[in-house]
Design a protein around this motif. Structure first.
Motif, PDB file in Angstrom:
ATOM      1  N   LYS A  96       0.933  -1.283  -0.148  1.00 34.63           N
ATOM      2  CA  LYS A  96       0.014  -0.069   0.112  1.00 34.63           C
ATOM      3  C   LYS A  96       1.060   1.238   0.245  1.00 34.63           C
ATOM      4  N   ASN A  97       0.762   2.138  -0.822  1.00 34.98           N
ATOM      5  CA  ASN A  97       1.503   3.263  -1.059  1.00 34.98           C
ATOM      6  C   ASN A  97       3.095   2.777  -0.982  1.00 34.98           C
ATOM      7  N   GLY A  98       3.368   1.659  -1.453  1.00 35.60           N
ATOM      8  CA  GLY A  98       4.970   1.454  -1.917  1.00 35.60           C
ATOM      9  C   GLY A  98       5.421   0.856  -0.599  1.00 35.60           C
ATOM     10  N   LYS A  99       4.447   0.617   0.337  1.00 38.93           N
ATOM     11  CA  LYS A  99       5.042  -0.138   1.523  1.00 38.93           C
ATOM     12  C   LYS A  99       4.446  -1.747   1.847  1.00 38.93           C
ATOM     13  N   VAL A 100       5.026  -2.550   2.186  1.00 40.53           N
ATOM     14  CA  VAL A 100       4.821  -3.844   2.002  1.00 40.53           C
ATOM     15  C   VAL A 100       4.229  -4.370   3.468  1.00 40.53           C
ATOM     16  N   LEU A 101       3.181  -5.218   3.122  1.00 39.69           N
ATOM     17  CA  LEU A 101       2.352  -5.535   4.370  1.00 39.69           C
ATOM     18  C   LEU A 101       3.142  -6.666   5.203  1.00 39.69           C
ATOM     19  N   SER A 102       3.819  -6.163   6.351  1.00 46.12           N
ATOM     20  CA  SER A 102       4.717  -7.059   6.845  1.00 46.12           C
ATOM     21  C   SER A 102       4.507  -7.115   8.324  1.00 46.12           C
ATOM     22  N   LEU A 103       4.354  -8.109   8.860  1.00 44.45           N
ATOM     23  CA  LEU A 103       4.083  -8.289  10.247  1.00 44.45           C
ATOM     24  C   LEU A 103       5.310  -9.144  11.153  1.00 44.45           C
ATOM     25  N   ARG A 104       5.485  -8.402  12.259  1.00 40.83           N
ATOM     26  CA  ARG A 104       6.777  -9.131  13.193  1.00 40.83           C
ATOM     27  C   ARG A 104       5.921 -10.137  14.294  1.00 40.83           C
ATOM     28  N   LEU A 105       6.483 -11.330  14.189  1.00 38.98           N
ATOM     29  CA  LEU A 105       5.936 -12.283  15.122  1.00 38.98           C
ATOM     30  C   LEU A 105       7.069 -12.535  16.326  1.00 38.98           C
ATOM     31  N   VAL A 106       6.839 -11.839  17.455  1.00 37.51           N
ATOM     32  CA  VAL A 106       7.664 -12.024  18.200  1.00 37.51           C
ATOM     33  C   VAL A 106       7.523 -13.053  19.368  1.00 37.51           C
ATOM     34  N   TYR A 107       8.293 -13.856  19.846  1.00 33.64           N
ATOM     35  CA  TYR A 107       8.026 -14.901  20.944  1.00 33.64           C
ATOM     36  C   TYR A 107       9.277 -15.245  21.602  1.00 33.64           C
ATOM     37  N   SER A 108       9.200 -15.470  23.076  1.00 29.90           N
ATOM     38  CA  SER A 108      10.121 -15.592  23.882  1.00 29.90           C
ATOM     39  C   SER A 108      10.581 -17.148  23.932  1.00 29.90           C
ATOM     40  N   ALA A 109      11.823 -17.333  23.298  1.00 29.12           N
ATOM     41  CA  ALA A 109      12.472 -18.536  23.056  1.00 29.12           C
ATOM     42  C   ALA A 109      12.558 -19.165  24.331  1.00 29.12           C
ATOM     43  N   ASP A 110      12.389 -20.644  24.249  1.00 26.56           N
ATOM     44  CA  ASP A 110      12.437 -21.532  25.471  1.00 26.56           C
ATOM     45  C   ASP A 110      11.562 -21.432  26.642  1.00 26.56           C
ATOM     46  N   VAL A 111      10.958 -19.960  26.873  1.00 28.17           N
ATOM     47  CA  VAL A 111      10.399 -19.859  27.819  1.00 28.17           C
ATOM     48  C   VAL A 111       8.852 -20.190  27.699  1.00 28.17           C
ATOM     49  N   VAL A 112       8.388 -19.526  26.265  1.00 25.17           N
ATOM     50  CA  VAL A 112       6.919 -19.434  26.098  1.00 25.17           C
ATOM     51  C   VAL A 112       6.913 -20.704  24.673  1.00 25.17           C
ATOM     52  N   ALA A 113       7.928 -20.407  23.991  1.00 22.80           N
ATOM     53  CA  ALA A 113       7.907 -21.209  22.860  1.00 22.80           C
ATOM     54  C   ALA A 113       8.811 -22.314  22.868  1.00 22.80           C
ATOM     55  N   ASP A 114       8.704 -23.422  22.454  1.00 20.45           N
ATOM     56  CA  ASP A 114       9.678 -24.454  22.296  1.00 20.45           C
ATOM     57  C   ASP A 114       9.581 -24.957  20.751  1.00 20.45           C
ATOM     58  N   SER A 115      10.324 -25.846  20.426  1.00 19.97           N
ATOM     59  CA  SER A 115      10.402 -26.299  18.995  1.00 19.97           C
ATOM     60  C   SER A 115       9.238 -26.757  18.256  1.00 19.97           C
ATOM     61  N   ASP A 116       8.236 -27.275  19.137  1.00 20.14           N
ATOM     62  CA  ASP A 116       6.881 -27.531  18.357  1.00 20.14           C
ATOM     63  C   ASP A 116       6.244 -26.209  17.964  1.00 20.14           C
ATOM     64  N   ASP A 117       6.201 -25.266  18.931  1.00 17.40           N
ATOM     65  CA  ASP A 117       5.743 -23.879  18.565  1.00 17.40           C
ATOM     66  C   ASP A 117       6.445 -23.053  17.397  1.00 17.40           C
ATOM     67  N   LEU A 118       7.554 -23.380  17.507  1.00 25.16           N
ATOM     68  CA  LEU A 118       8.126 -22.640  16.408  1.00 25.16           C
ATOM     69  C   LEU A 118       7.763 -23.238  14.957  1.00 25.16           C
ATOM     70  N   LEU A 119       7.507 -24.405  15.107  1.00 21.66           N
ATOM     71  CA  LEU A 119       7.090 -25.178  13.771  1.00 21.66           C
ATOM     72  C   LEU A 119       5.662 -24.467  13.427  1.00 21.66           C
ATOM     73  N   LEU A 120       4.941 -24.238  14.425  1.00 22.34           N
ATOM     74  CA  LEU A 120       3.503 -23.579  14.199  1.00 22.34           C
ATOM     75  C   LEU A 120       3.780 -22.227  13.606  1.00 22.34           C
ATOM     76  N   PHE A 121       4.666 -21.623  14.202  1.00 26.61           N
ATOM     77  CA  PHE A 121       4.951 -20.240  13.701  1.00 26.61           C
ATOM     78  C   PHE A 121       5.394 -20.182  12.218  1.00 26.61           C
ATOM     79  N   GLN A 122       5.882 -21.356  11.957  1.00 27.24           N
ATOM     80  CA  GLN A 122       6.377 -21.444  10.519  1.00 27.24           C
ATOM     81  C   GLN A 122       5.172 -21.545   9.717  1.00 27.24           C
ATOM     82  N   ILE A 123       4.303 -22.396   9.954  1.00 26.05           N
ATOM     83  CA  ILE A 123       3.159 -22.914   9.147  1.00 26.05           C
ATOM     84  C   ILE A 123       2.437 -21.501   9.104  1.00 26.05           C
ATOM     85  N   LEU A 124       2.145 -20.862  10.058  1.00 25.91           N
ATOM     86  CA  LEU A 124       1.493 -19.531  10.221  1.00 25.91           C
ATOM     87  C   LEU A 124       1.899 -18.753   9.004  1.00 25.91           C
ATOM     88  N   GLN A 125       3.250 -18.536   9.179  1.00 29.11           N
ATOM     89  CA  GLN A 125       4.133 -17.576   8.164  1.00 29.11           C
ATOM     90  C   GLN A 125       3.608 -17.995   6.701  1.00 29.11           C
TER      91      GLN A 125
END
Lengths: 323, 587
Positions: free
Chosen positions: B416-445
């Motif tokens: 939109k107006n030359g800007k890419v529609l881009s989102l930052r997905l932030v997660y706290s590694a090891d505390v909130v998100a483990d490797s299973d969660d990371l896979l989920l993020f990649q699928i969402l991506q």
């Protein structure tokens, strides 16, 4: 003509040792300074960190509470003041207090250092046994121990990550074959798999340098003269040639102690062993800075001491250096 | 208005039902039937197809192979437990739910959690609510002692309340307790040797829910008088077990409290625990933990690794509990960036194929739930909200175009107006998100990429907690998390502008809607019933359907696998703690 020589030699040795120790202290001081800077410059609010951890990560402390914590830990002093008292504390053996366990860092380290030292040094000894054994059997000969396959295996063991080796050994020998316990059990049995995991890569490195040196020493004239004096092949290899070829291995051992010590972090995790590795990973990941820096300083100290010891050993193994 | 009662409900013994070798799917189906039969709160429980058409299964359920009948319980033996996280301190001040499972073995609460948000007597024999819901009077058990010999009485309870809520006393201050009751707590008074009166500033229907949770375990006043460094290693409660020794970095050895006489009303046998000792080991490595369990070295495993889920449910007894309150979900940044536009937020909901992502990442261990505002196990859960944003990429594309993101660049991302529609997905590694969660993020991506949204994954180090710069307002667009509790009381925890008199630190979105705030205030004062359900539904509709400020992923499932020698194990309806006082080992 011969009288003054021993005294001068003694003075020279003492001076040499002093220089080595002084440079070791310098390394430790530098490590401590970097550790201190990391503590003070990268953490945004240590009081907030300490408070969050204690009360469950879900409160915003009031200003009064933060001030009290800052005062308790001396964070309200100037950076220079904090630095001087930190280094001063280290000189007196005071590593500070863990932010989260609220007891002295030294006591936490002492609790956990034993198993790591046992693992480190038993792995170092095993690595030497493997490297020397393979060298005596294979170097300078044409047999299975000197074949391309043996060489390849040695290179392989030096390059695969110990985390992976550990997991494979664990799955095969503990989980499936039940030869060793997965967790705990007899302390000697429980030591075997982690020790092998740690020793394999080091034995690969050691083996490579010892064998190179061993093969070239075999071509030296003293080997021929020893043989001509009627010493057996085994005698020549173990008494004369080996002594030559262990020198680069010794140098490498100084490095190996540091390598093993830091590698223990991973291996202890895989085998769920007690030790300094767990302390370091936990402290580093959670931001318990005094504890993490305490372990880092200790690793630096282990490295420095190991190298001084190696330098001293050199003199014993190689008489030419005594002159 | 005075209401006196002593509840004696017993939890349903689902684990004891003769379910013969039910596979995961049939167990799910069963749970769905159970829920459909009893969940009057569900607006629609059978619309659409696939998983999203059904209410996610939630009950304390027993999956996988059944334990062979082993006859009468035998006392004795040491239970080896393979756990994951080792706390820094074990005196209940650190309230991560993963620590709570351990605390529950030696601390006891005034009341015990029972299914459907009920509570039954524990350290309190009975209680009365008076003064329009503002006064709770507890009659305590007599002849109970802490394991250090200190008598348990009204004064001990008062000391706990006072220390929990004094923020200056960092050794004893309990942040989790504060979240629950600081906003309504006025005083706790010992009106008799075994009578405690707790006064609130306003009625709070979730007060007893709070008291039933692990963080409200009553500690010996002697323990509380010690400095933090001593308390850290030496917790003292009244529970079925006591802490013998903590070998840091390794395990905690617990032994049976022989004098235990304060069991909760929902305990399944009378008298002290069967087990002599518990060796509670910390094994963070998934392979090692699973290996220790399958080789028989440990009889109880917590947190079944997703890759081993199938094997676990086919070979072992598996217990699974879906915790209440706030499920696993993303906070959606409604106050800044491209997601400020509600149409973009809704497009993200439609574009996320939650069923596929959860099935792929967790392999059946977790159950999809797209209602990110409330856990499916909480009374008042609105299943219509779960089904509102069924996967529909075409709808997502339409919404994005309508929001002005109509052009596509060379990589296929919308602009939109030359800007890419881009989102930052932030997660706290090891505390909130483990490797299973990371896979989920990649699928969402990948899912969002299909509709032209670029997603960047940004891990934050665990050491920074919520203070990480990437978690601050304006620095993220999607942020993963959960808040484990019992039920709709979780709305207050996350969506109230203020908590314990301070700006609410649990809500990273900065979204505090006056309508929601008003509904929550009303909810907190409305006793269980159709009116409460209606209010809870309204909040969910507002948060998910209208404002789309949370993107649901799944329930928070607490999974346990029991070895063939372990019997009598069940999970507390509080947050799924293993109840080991009823467990026993066969030869």
């Amino acid at each position: 003509m011969a009288a003054p020589a021993p005294r001068r030699r003694g003075v020279r040795a003492t001076r040499w040792l002093l220089i080595r120790v002084a440079s070791g202290v310098g390394v430790l001081w530098a490590a401590a300074t970097i550790a201190f800077l990391l503590q003070t410059l990268t953490q945004q609010s240590r009081a907030r960190l300490i408070y969050d951890q204690r009360v469950g990560n879900n409160s915003i402390p009031s200003k009064g509470v933060t001030a009290a914590i800052n005062h308790q830990y001396g964070f309200d002093n100037s950076v220079l003041h904090q630095y001087v008292s930190y280094i001063g504390g280290l000189v007196h053996g005071n590593f500070g207090v863990s932010y989260f366990q609220h007891v002295s860092v030294w006591s936490l380290i002492i609790q956990q250092i034993g198993p790591t030292l046992i693992l480190t040094f038993s792995a170092l000894i095993l690595a030497w046994v493997i490297a020397v054994g393979l060298t005596l059997l294979g170097a300078g000969r044409h047999n299975i121990w000197s074949s391309a396959i043996a060489n390849f295996l040695q290179m392989l063991s030096a390059s695969v990550p110990s985390y992976w080796v550990g997991t494979i050994l664990l799955v095969i020998f503990a989980v499936n074959l039940h030869i060793f316990p997965v967790l705990g059990g007899n302390p000697l049995l429980a030591l075997v798999l982690p020790m092998i995991t740690m020793a394999l890569p080091v034995s690969g490195f050691l083996g490579q340098v010892i064998q190179d040196e061993f093969s070239s020493a075999l071509e030296q004239p003293f080997v021929t003269s020893s043989r001509s004096r009627g010493i057996t092949d085994f005698g020549v290899r173990t008494v004369h040639v080996l002594r030559h070829s262990v020198l680069p291995g010794l140098t490498l051992s100084g490095w190996a102690v540091g390598y093993l010590f830091s590698n223990a972090v991973l291996v202890e995790q895989v085998f769920d062993r007690a030790g300094i590795g767990g302390v370091l990973t936990k402290a580093a990941s959670e931001g318990d800075v005094p504890l993490a820096t305490g372990v880092v300083l200790l690793s630096a100290a282990a490295y420095v001491i190991a190298n001084i010891v190696v330098d001293i050993l050199y003199v014993f193994v190689d008489p030419r250096l005594r002159a | 208005m005075d209401q006196g009662f002593t509840q004696q409900d017993r939890p349903q013994r689902l684990a004891a039902k003769p379910l013969k070798a039910l596979g995961l799917l049939s167990a799910l189906l069963l749970a769905v039937l159970v829920l459909a039969g009893c969940a009057s709160s569900s607006a629609s429980s059978s619309s659409g197809g696939g998983f999203q058409g059904v209410t996610p299964a939630t009950a304390d359920q027993s999956l996988g192979a059944q334990q062979p009948s082993a006859g009468k319980p035998k006392p004795g033996g040491t239970l080896n437990v393979a756990w994951v996280q080792e706390p820094e301190c074990i005196d209940a001040q650190q309230d991560w739910v993963q620590n709570g499972y351990l605390y529950s073995q030696y601390y006891e609460q005034l009341v015990s959690a029972a299914p459907n948000n009920k509570v039954v007597p524990w350290l309190a024999n009975s209680w009365k609510v008076s003064n329009g819901g503002k006064t709770y009077t507890f009659q305590l058990k007599k002849n109970v002692k802490f394991t250090d010999g200190t008598p348990f009485n009204a004064q001990a309870v008062v000391t706990n309340f006072k220390d929990w809520l004094n923020p200056k006393n960092t050794a004893d201050y309990n942040g989790y307790v504060a979240v629950y009751i600081a906003d309504v707590f006025k005083s706790a008074v010992a009106t008799g040797p075994y009578t405690v009166q707790v006064n609130l500033t306003k009625p709070d229907v979730f007060f007893l829910d709070g008291l039933s949770q692990y963080a409200f375990g009553i500690a010996s006043p002697k323990q509380l008088s010690q400095p933090a460094g001593v308390q850290c290693d030496h917790p003292v409660g009244t529970g079925a077990f006591k802490v013998d020794k903590w070998n840091h970095g390794q395990d905690i050895v617990l032994s049976r409290n022989k004098n235990w006489n304060s069991a909760p009303a929902n305990e399944r046998h009378k008298g002290p625990a069967y087990l002599n000792k518990i060796d509670w080991r910390f094994v963070s490595d998934n392979n090692t933990r699973w290996g220790a369990f399958t080789s028989g070295q440990s009889q109880l495993l917590y947190d079944i690794p997703a890759v081993d889920w199938k094997q676990a449910t086919s070979r072992y007894q598996v217990l699974r509990h879906t915790t209440g309150a706030n499920p696993l979900r993303f906070f959606v940044a409604a106050k800044w960036g491209p997601l400020k536009d509600v149409r973009v937020r809704q497009a993200v909901q439609y574009a996320f194929n939650d069923n596929l992502a959860v099935q792929t990442a967790y392999r059946g261990e977790r159950i999809p739930n797209k209602n990110g505002s409330l856990s499916p196990s909480s009374p008042g859960y609105d299943n219509a909200v779960n089904n509102y944003y069924n996967y529909d990429p075409a709808k997502a594309e339409k919404l994005l175009s309508a929001a002005g993101w109509s052009h596509r660049n060379a990589q296929g991302y919308r602009t939109k107006n030359g800007k890419v529609l881009s989102l930052r997905l932030v997660y706290s590694a090891d505390v909130v998100a483990d490797s299973d969660d990371l896979l989920l993020f990649q699928i969402l991506q990948q899912e969002l990429q299909k509709v032209g949204i670029k997603v960047t994954l940004i891990p934050t180090p665990p050491s920074q907690g919520w203070a990480a710069p990437q978690d601050q307002p304006g620095q993220w667009d999607l942020n993963i998390g959960y808040w484990v509790g019992r039920s709709a009381e979780g709305f207050h925890t996350l969506w109230s502008p203020k908590l314990a008199g301070q700006p609410n630190p649990n809500n990273l979105t900065g979204y505090f809607d006056p309508v929601v705030t008003k509904l929550i205030n009303e909810l907190d004062q409305t006793p269980a019933g159709p009116k409460q359900t209606e209010l809870a539904h309204k909040i969910q509709v507002q948060l998910v359907e209208k404002d789309a400020v949370v993107l649901g992923v799944s329930g928070m499932q607490v999974t346990l696998a029991a070895g063939p020698k372990l019997h009598g194990l069940w999970q507390s309806p509080d947050v799924g703690e293993p109840v080991l006082s009823d467990a026993w080992l066969s030869k």
